[in-house]
Write a protein that holds these residues in place. Structure first.
Motif, PDB file in Angstrom:
ATOM      1  N   THR A   1       3.217   7.113  12.525  1.00 34.39           N
ATOM      2  CA  THR A   1       3.159   8.933  11.777  1.00 34.39           C
ATOM      3  C   THR A   1       3.045   8.833  10.473  1.00 34.39           C
ATOM      4  O   THR A   1       2.565   9.955   9.631  1.00 34.39           O
ATOM      5  CB  THR A   1       4.318   9.473  12.740  1.00 34.39           C
ATOM      6  N   CYS A   2       3.751   8.429   9.417  1.00 34.23           N
ATOM      7  CA  CYS A   2       3.571   8.026   8.113  1.00 34.23           C
ATOM      8  C   CYS A   2       2.254   7.555   7.131  1.00 34.23           C
ATOM      9  O   CYS A   2       1.567   8.145   6.231  1.00 34.23           O
ATOM     10  CB  CYS A   2       4.759   7.309   7.969  1.00 34.23           C
ATOM     11  N   ILE A   3       1.777   6.695   8.363  1.00 36.62           N
ATOM     12  CA  ILE A   3       0.487   6.091   7.699  1.00 36.62           C
ATOM     13  C   ILE A   3      -0.341   7.383   7.977  1.00 36.62           C
ATOM     14  O   ILE A   3      -1.441   7.899   7.073  1.00 36.62           O
ATOM     15  CB  ILE A   3       0.000   4.901   9.595  1.00 36.62           C
ATOM     16  N   PHE A   4      -0.794   8.201   9.301  1.00 38.10           N
ATOM     17  CA  PHE A   4      -0.799   9.368   9.440  1.00 38.10           C
ATOM     18  C   PHE A   4      -1.190  10.651   8.083  1.00 38.10           C
ATOM     19  O   PHE A   4      -2.500  11.180   7.465  1.00 38.10           O
ATOM     20  CB  PHE A   4      -0.771   9.720  11.266  1.00 38.10           C
ATOM     21  N   SER A   5      -0.339  10.411   8.250  1.00 34.57           N
ATOM     22  CA  SER A   5       0.286  11.278   7.505  1.00 34.57           C
ATOM     23  C   SER A   5      -0.237  10.946   5.817  1.00 34.57           C
ATOM     24  O   SER A   5      -0.512  11.967   4.501  1.00 34.57           O
ATOM     25  CB  SER A   5       1.604  11.417   6.917  1.00 34.57           C
TER      26      SER A   5
ATOM     27  N   ILE B   1       0.645  -1.106  -0.129  1.00 35.16           N
ATOM     28  CA  ILE B   1       0.199  -0.052   0.099  1.00 35.16           C
ATOM     29  C   ILE B   1       0.432   1.252   0.183  1.00 35.16           C
ATOM     30  O   ILE B   1       0.874   2.408  -0.847  1.00 35.16           O
ATOM     31  CB  ILE B   1      -0.957   0.245   1.109  1.00 35.16           C
ATOM     32  N   ILE B   2       1.256   1.240   1.153  1.00 34.48           N
ATOM     33  CA  ILE B   2       2.827   2.102   0.838  1.00 34.48           C
ATOM     34  C   ILE B   2       4.166   1.545   0.292  1.00 34.48           C
ATOM     35  O   ILE B   2       4.659   0.669   0.915  1.00 34.48           O
ATOM     36  CB  ILE B   2       2.849   3.401   2.589  1.00 34.48           C
ATOM     37  N   LEU B   3       4.613   2.214  -0.488  1.00 34.76           N
ATOM     38  CA  LEU B   3       6.115   1.648  -1.360  1.00 34.76           C
ATOM     39  C   LEU B   3       6.808   2.020  -0.678  1.00 34.76           C
ATOM     40  O   LEU B   3       7.257   2.906   0.023  1.00 34.76           O
ATOM     41  CB  LEU B   3       5.628   1.960  -2.548  1.00 34.76           C
ATOM     42  N   LYS B   4       8.084   1.731  -0.820  1.00 32.80           N
ATOM     43  CA  LYS B   4       9.349   1.591  -0.015  1.00 32.80           C
ATOM     44  C   LYS B   4       9.479   3.341  -0.129  1.00 32.80           C
ATOM     45  O   LYS B   4      10.383   4.027   0.100  1.00 32.80           O
ATOM     46  CB  LYS B   4      10.314   0.333  -0.215  1.00 32.80           C
ATOM     47  N   GLY B   5      10.105   3.693  -1.956  1.00 30.69           N
ATOM     48  CA  GLY B   5      10.544   4.830  -1.525  1.00 30.69           C
ATOM     49  C   GLY B   5       9.185   6.391  -1.453  1.00 30.69           C
ATOM     50  O   GLY B   5       9.731   7.269  -1.060  1.00 30.69           O
ATOM     51  N   GLU B   6       8.304   5.540  -0.913  1.00 28.40           N
ATOM     52  CA  GLU B   6       7.151   6.866  -0.387  1.00 28.40           C
ATOM     53  C   GLU B   6       7.182   7.080   0.810  1.00 28.40           C
ATOM     54  O   GLU B   6       6.951   8.075   1.342  1.00 28.40           O
ATOM     55  CB  GLU B   6       5.629   6.477  -0.402  1.00 28.40           C
ATOM     56  N   TRP B   7       8.168   6.452   1.857  1.00 28.27           N
ATOM     57  CA  TRP B   7       8.167   6.243   2.764  1.00 28.27           C
ATOM     58  C   TRP B   7       8.532   8.235   4.067  1.00 28.27           C
ATOM     59  O   TRP B   7       8.473   8.317   4.952  1.00 28.27           O
ATOM     60  CB  TRP B   7       8.385   5.415   3.990  1.00 28.27           C
ATOM     61  N   ARG B   8       9.629   7.823   2.949  1.00 26.81           N
ATOM     62  CA  ARG B   8      10.582   9.493   3.443  1.00 26.81           C
ATOM     63  C   ARG B   8       9.981  10.441   3.348  1.00 26.81           C
ATOM     64  O   ARG B   8      10.660  12.084   2.988  1.00 26.81           O
ATOM     65  CB  ARG B   8      11.871   9.374   2.451  1.00 26.81           C
TER      66      ARG B   8
ATOM     67  N   LEU C   1     -10.392   4.844  -3.380  1.00 26.30           N
ATOM     68  CA  LEU C   1      -9.509   5.011  -2.784  1.00 26.30           C
ATOM     69  C   LEU C   1      -9.854   5.819  -1.468  1.00 26.30           C
ATOM     70  O   LEU C   1      -9.188   4.957  -0.250  1.00 26.30           O
ATOM     71  CB  LEU C   1      -9.787   7.182  -3.267  1.00 26.30           C
ATOM     72  N   ILE C   2     -11.392   5.018  -0.736  1.00 28.25           N
ATOM     73  CA  ILE C   2     -12.056   4.523   0.231  1.00 28.25           C
ATOM     74  C   ILE C   2     -11.502   3.476   0.959  1.00 28.25           C
ATOM     75  O   ILE C   2     -11.632   3.618   2.123  1.00 28.25           O
ATOM     76  CB  ILE C   2     -13.425   5.040  -0.057  1.00 28.25           C
ATOM     77  N   SER C   3     -11.697   2.876  -0.308  1.00 28.72           N
ATOM     78  CA  SER C   3     -11.252   1.607   1.033  1.00 28.72           C
ATOM     79  C   SER C   3      -9.530   1.965   1.195  1.00 28.72           C
ATOM     80  O   SER C   3      -9.331   1.133   2.180  1.00 28.72           O
ATOM     81  CB  SER C   3     -11.262   1.037  -0.960  1.00 28.72           C
ATOM     82  N   TYR C   4      -8.725   2.014   0.445  1.00 26.28           N
ATOM     83  CA  TYR C   4      -7.134   1.994   0.654  1.00 26.28           C
ATOM     84  C   TYR C   4      -7.152   3.512   1.863  1.00 26.28           C
ATOM     85  O   TYR C   4      -6.438   2.590   3.428  1.00 26.28           O
ATOM     86  CB  TYR C   4      -6.486   3.612   0.118  1.00 26.28           C
ATOM     87  N   VAL C   5      -8.275   3.922   2.583  1.00 26.13           N
ATOM     88  CA  VAL C   5      -8.378   4.702   3.934  1.00 26.13           C
ATOM     89  C   VAL C   5      -8.123   3.686   4.766  1.00 26.13           C
ATOM     90  O   VAL C   5      -8.422   4.589   6.078  1.00 26.13           O
ATOM     91  CB  VAL C   5      -8.438   6.203   3.920  1.00 26.13           C
ATOM     92  N   LEU C   6      -9.526   3.697   4.876  1.00 26.44           N
ATOM     93  CA  LEU C   6     -10.400   2.237   5.549  1.00 26.44           C
ATOM     94  C   LEU C   6      -9.146   1.531   6.001  1.00 26.44           C
ATOM     95  O   LEU C   6      -8.936   1.395   6.847  1.00 26.44           O
ATOM     96  CB  LEU C   6     -11.537   1.625   5.284  1.00 26.44           C
ATOM     97  N   VAL C   7      -8.674   0.459   5.050  1.00 29.20           N
ATOM     98  CA  VAL C   7      -7.671  -0.271   5.752  1.00 29.20           C
ATOM     99  C   VAL C   7      -6.226   0.074   6.265  1.00 29.20           C
ATOM    100  O   VAL C   7      -5.519   0.136   6.903  1.00 29.20           O
ATOM    101  CB  VAL C   7      -6.972  -0.775   4.241  1.00 29.20           C
ATOM    102  N   LEU C   8      -5.607   1.527   6.006  1.00 31.45           N
ATOM    103  CA  LEU C   8      -5.291   2.255   6.590  1.00 31.45           C
ATOM    104  C   LEU C   8      -5.388   2.737   8.146  1.00 31.45           C
ATOM    105  O   LEU C   8      -4.711   2.946   9.293  1.00 31.45           O
ATOM    106  CB  LEU C   8      -4.308   3.746   6.237  1.00 31.45           C
TER     107      LEU C   8
END
Length: 435
Positions: free
Chosen positions: A309-313, A258-265, A366-373
């Protein structure tokens, strides 16, 4: 005058003997006139320009040229040439022009608007202008198909050539249709497709019987059919990447997919604000994040704290992207800046090329992505009243989205919670019966 002048010159030559270098005054003046430039009279005319467009009751003019040097105007004095225009029955925009000099001529001139020179891309458009000096009007007419026909010589009877040309138009149309329907990558796939077409042919009963015998003898792998049916139903679902065989909720929806490796930073905005001692308010962040920001301080593991914190962002960026592409939430998100990597990803996944608003299926994804997080944040047991406000939805409208992800609902202390059991069990799609 010319004849008289010539006659006078002859008389003077006979009466008076002259030397070779002597020149008559009349002949000298004649040579002078030869070297003078002839000035053409320029005439200025004020004209009214009319543009004639194509309509159903009349066709546009056709323009062609003869690269071989054939001139129909010279031949027209002897016998008028015949011109035939052929149009495809299946593709009306395909035209072919056949010009025959006369009935006995073995040569015909044929040109098309879909092959040869007409296929070459052109950077201009053509039109035909007709100037009427009496009415002072200039009519500009667009030519047919915006193509100029190159009329090349062909040998044979002109009637036969016209028939062959019409057949060629139809054959090329059918060949191109078949190529578009069967775009084969290899010769093997082309041969396989031809065999399947022959086996399915209605006029070949023997091949049909042979196929039935082979299907009866073939062993049926029921387990493989069940697995393929499950995978096809999963791929058809409009949900984030998931693992239906996972035994733990954390593995059901892998966070690394869902959050790829290069997106965390690029998701360190909340951590930086907390380090500076600033508060996370509801003007810049969703209500769900503000109500759960205290969980960051409660976590002792630094790695878990950073991922939280990254999931919140990430939830914040998803909700702001949804608001930017909606009518009711645009004002709250118009100043929000997305990282370029997320902006490109969200546009590829959710954006609609035809409109600024999100399509229904993309909005649901998009809503599904938000709910999973949100399930990850609340340890897969979440109270969803605040996230419903952030998504500008009612609780009743948000419940089907949780169910579609495989969630169940429980009541604790008069509060409805959404949980994610493992392995995933998706609800069956019920078909309504028609009366």
């Amino acid at each position: 005058m010319g004849k008289k002048h010539k006659k006078d010159t002859v008389d003077t030559e006979t009466d008076v003997p002259m030397e070779e270098n002597d020149v008559l005054p009349e002949e000298h003046s004649k040579r002078k006139h030869k070297h003078k430039k002839i000035r053409k009279r320029e005439e200025k005319i004020e004209v009214k320009i009319e543009t004639v467009k194509a309509s159903s009751d009349r066709s546009l003019p056709l323009i062609g040229y003869f690269p071989s040097g054939y001139d129909p105007e010279k031949r027209q004095r002897v016998e008028e040439p015949t011109v035939k225009v052929l149009k495809s029955m299946k593709r009306s925009h395909r035209l072919q022009v056949v010009v025959s000099p006369n009935q006995s001529s073995p040569v015909n001139f044929v040109g098309t608007n879909y092959s040869g020179e007409a296929v070459v891309p052109q950077m201009c458009s053509y039109a035909l202008g007709v100037l009427d000096k009496q009415t002072q009007t200039l009519k500009i007419v667009q030519i047919e198909a915006n193509k100029i026909f190159r009329l090349e010589p062909r040998f044979g009877d002109h009637d036969k050539a016209a028939d062959e040309a019409s057949k060629k138009v139809e054959n090329e149309a059918t060949v191109e249709d078949s190529k578009t329907k069967f775009n084969f990558s290899t010769k093997k796939s082309e041969r396989t497709a031809k065999k399947e077409k022959a086996l399915r042919a209605y006029r070949d009963p023997e091949a049909q019987e042979d196929l039935n015998d082979k299907m009866a003898e073939a062993a049926v792998d029921t387990e493989a059919i069940e697995i393929s049916a499950q995978t096809s139903s999963i791929t058809a679902r409009n949900i984030p990447p998931h693992d239906i065989s996972a035994t733990r909720p954390q593995q059901a929806y892998p966070l690394e997919k869902i959050i790829l490796k290069g997106e965390w930073r690029y998701l360190s905005d909340i951590a930086e604000l907390l380090q500076e001692g600033k508060t996370i308010n509801s003007e810049s962040y969703p209500l769900f994040v503000c109500n759960r920001i205290h969980k960051i301080e409660e976590v002792k593991d630094e790695e878990v704290k950073e991922s939280l914190t990254c999931i919140f962002s990430y939830i914040n960026h998803l909700i702001k992207f949804k608001d930017k592409h909606s009518m009711d939430g645009y004002s709250s998100a118009k100043h929000h800046k997305l990282p370029n990597i997320l902006n490109q990803k969200f546009n590829d996944m959710f954006a609609n090329t035809e409109s600024k608003r999100l399509a229904d299926d993309k909005r649901d994804l998009l809503i599904s992505y938000v709910l999973v997080l949100t399930l990850f944040v609340d340890n897969f047991k979440t109270e969803f009243s605040d996230i419903a406000k952030d998504l500008r939805m009612s609780l009743g409208a948000l419940r089907p989205h949780f169910e579609y992800l495989g969630c169940k609902f429980v009541r604790e202390h008069n509060i409805t919670l959404a949980t994610l059991p493992a392995p995933l069990k998706f609800p069956e799609i019920r078909m309504r019966r028609r009366r």
